[in-house]
Design a protein around this motif. Structure first.
Motif, mmCIF file in Angstrom:
data_model
loop_
_atom_site.group_PDB
_atom_site.id
_atom_site.type_symbol
_atom_site.label_atom_id
_atom_site.label_comp_id
_atom_site.label_asym_id
_atom_site.label_seq_id
_atom_site.Cartn_x
_atom_site.Cartn_y
_atom_site.Cartn_z
ATOM 1 N N ASP A 142 -13.559 6.945 -2.578
ATOM 2 C CA ASP A 142 -12.207 6.542 -2.174
ATOM 3 C C ASP A 142 -12.238 5.274 -1.336
ATOM 4 O O ASP A 142 -11.382 4.393 -1.484
ATOM 5 N N ALA A 147 -8.397 -7.131 -4.438
ATOM 6 C CA ALA A 147 -7.624 -7.535 -5.614
ATOM 7 C C ALA A 147 -6.451 -8.449 -5.250
ATOM 8 O O ALA A 147 -6.132 -9.376 -6.002
ATOM 9 N N VAL A 148 -5.829 -8.214 -4.119
ATOM 10 C CA VAL A 148 -4.651 -9.016 -3.738
ATOM 11 C C VAL A 148 -5.022 -10.487 -3.541
ATOM 12 O O VAL A 148 -4.467 -11.364 -4.214
ATOM 13 N N MET A 150 -11.643 -2.217 -3.163
ATOM 14 C CA MET A 150 -11.305 -2.939 -4.392
ATOM 15 C C MET A 150 -9.831 -3.359 -4.394
ATOM 16 O O MET A 150 -9.502 -4.474 -4.790
ATOM 17 N N VAL A 151 -8.966 -2.474 -3.951
ATOM 18 C CA VAL A 151 -7.533 -2.798 -3.895
ATOM 19 C C VAL A 151 -7.282 -3.924 -2.899
ATOM 20 O O VAL A 151 -6.514 -4.855 -3.179
ATOM 21 N N VAL A 152 -7.951 -3.862 -1.751
ATOM 22 C CA VAL A 152 -7.785 -4.910 -0.735
ATOM 23 C C VAL A 152 -8.290 -6.253 -1.273
ATOM 24 O O VAL A 152 -7.678 -7.297 -1.036
ATOM 25 N N MET A 175 -15.506 -6.877 -6.535
ATOM 26 C CA MET A 175 -14.794 -5.707 -7.056
ATOM 27 C C MET A 175 -15.591 -5.032 -8.165
ATOM 28 O O MET A 175 -15.631 -3.801 -8.255
ATOM 29 N N LEU A 177 -12.837 2.365 -3.622
ATOM 30 C CA LEU A 177 -11.598 2.044 -4.339
ATOM 31 C C LEU A 177 -10.617 1.306 -3.426
ATOM 32 O O LEU A 177 -9.975 0.345 -3.850
ATOM 33 N N ALA A 178 -10.524 1.726 -2.171
ATOM 34 C CA ALA A 178 -9.634 1.042 -1.221
ATOM 35 C C ALA A 178 -10.077 -0.404 -1.010
ATOM 36 O O ALA A 178 -9.239 -1.315 -0.974
#
Length: 132
Positions: free
Chosen positions: A94, A104-105, A100-102, A20, A97-98
Motif C-alpha cells: 500500500d 504520478a502527479v 506511485m500515486v504521489v 514508478m 502504491l501511495a
C-alpha cells in the motif's frame, strides 16, 4: 517555457516514470523477529504480482488462506505469525502504491509541459510579412 526547458521537464518526467515502474515491479522486503527469537526474512510479492498465481504460493491448511509472500526461516512461524507477515506485506505494498500515486502527479504535469513546449517551439517559426 524556454526552448531548452522542455528537455529538462521531459527528463525529470522520465525519471519519475522509471521510479514508478520500479515501485510496481519490486516487491518490498523486511526482517522481523519476536522477543528472544531469531530473525525472519520476508520477501513480499510486488504490486504487479499481487493476485497472480505463482509457484511460490502455498495453502495454509489451518485457515485456508493462500499466501504468495516468501518467508525465509528454519523455524515454524505459525498461523498468527503468517497473518502478521501478510498484513505487513500488504501495508508495505500500500505504501509503494501511495508513492506511485504521489509520483504520478508531477510526472504527468512535467510530461504534458514538455510535450506542449516542444510543440509550441516547432510552431514558432519566423514569419515574413508581405510588403504593402
Amino acid at each position: 517555457m524556454a526552448r531548452g526547458s522542455y528537455k529538462v521537464a521531459g527528463v525529470i518526467a522520465g525519471l519519475l516514470y522509471v521510479g514508478m515502474t520500479v515501485l510496481l515491479f519490486k516487491g518490498p522486503s523486511f526482517t522481523t523477529s519476536g522477543f528472544g527469537q531469531e530473525a525472519v526474512s520476508v520477501k513480499c510479492g510486488s504490486l504487479i504480482a499481487v493476485g497472480w498465481p505463482s509457484d511460490g504460493s502455498f495453502l495454509d491448511t489451518e485457515s485456508s488462506t493462500s499466501w504468495g509472500d516468501h518467508i525465509t526461516t528454519d523455524r515454524n512461524v505459525g498461523s498468527a505469525g503468517r497473518l502478521g507477515i501478510a498484513r505487513d506485506c500488504s501495508e508495505r505494498r500500500d505504501t509503494y502504491l501511495a508513492f506511485m500515486v504521489v509520483l504520478a502527479v508531477p510526472a504527468n504535469i512535467l510530461a504534458t509541459l514538455a510535450i506542449l513546449s516542444r510543440r509550441d517551439a516547432r510552431r514558432s517559426l519566423p514569419v515574413s510579412r508581405g510588403q504593402g
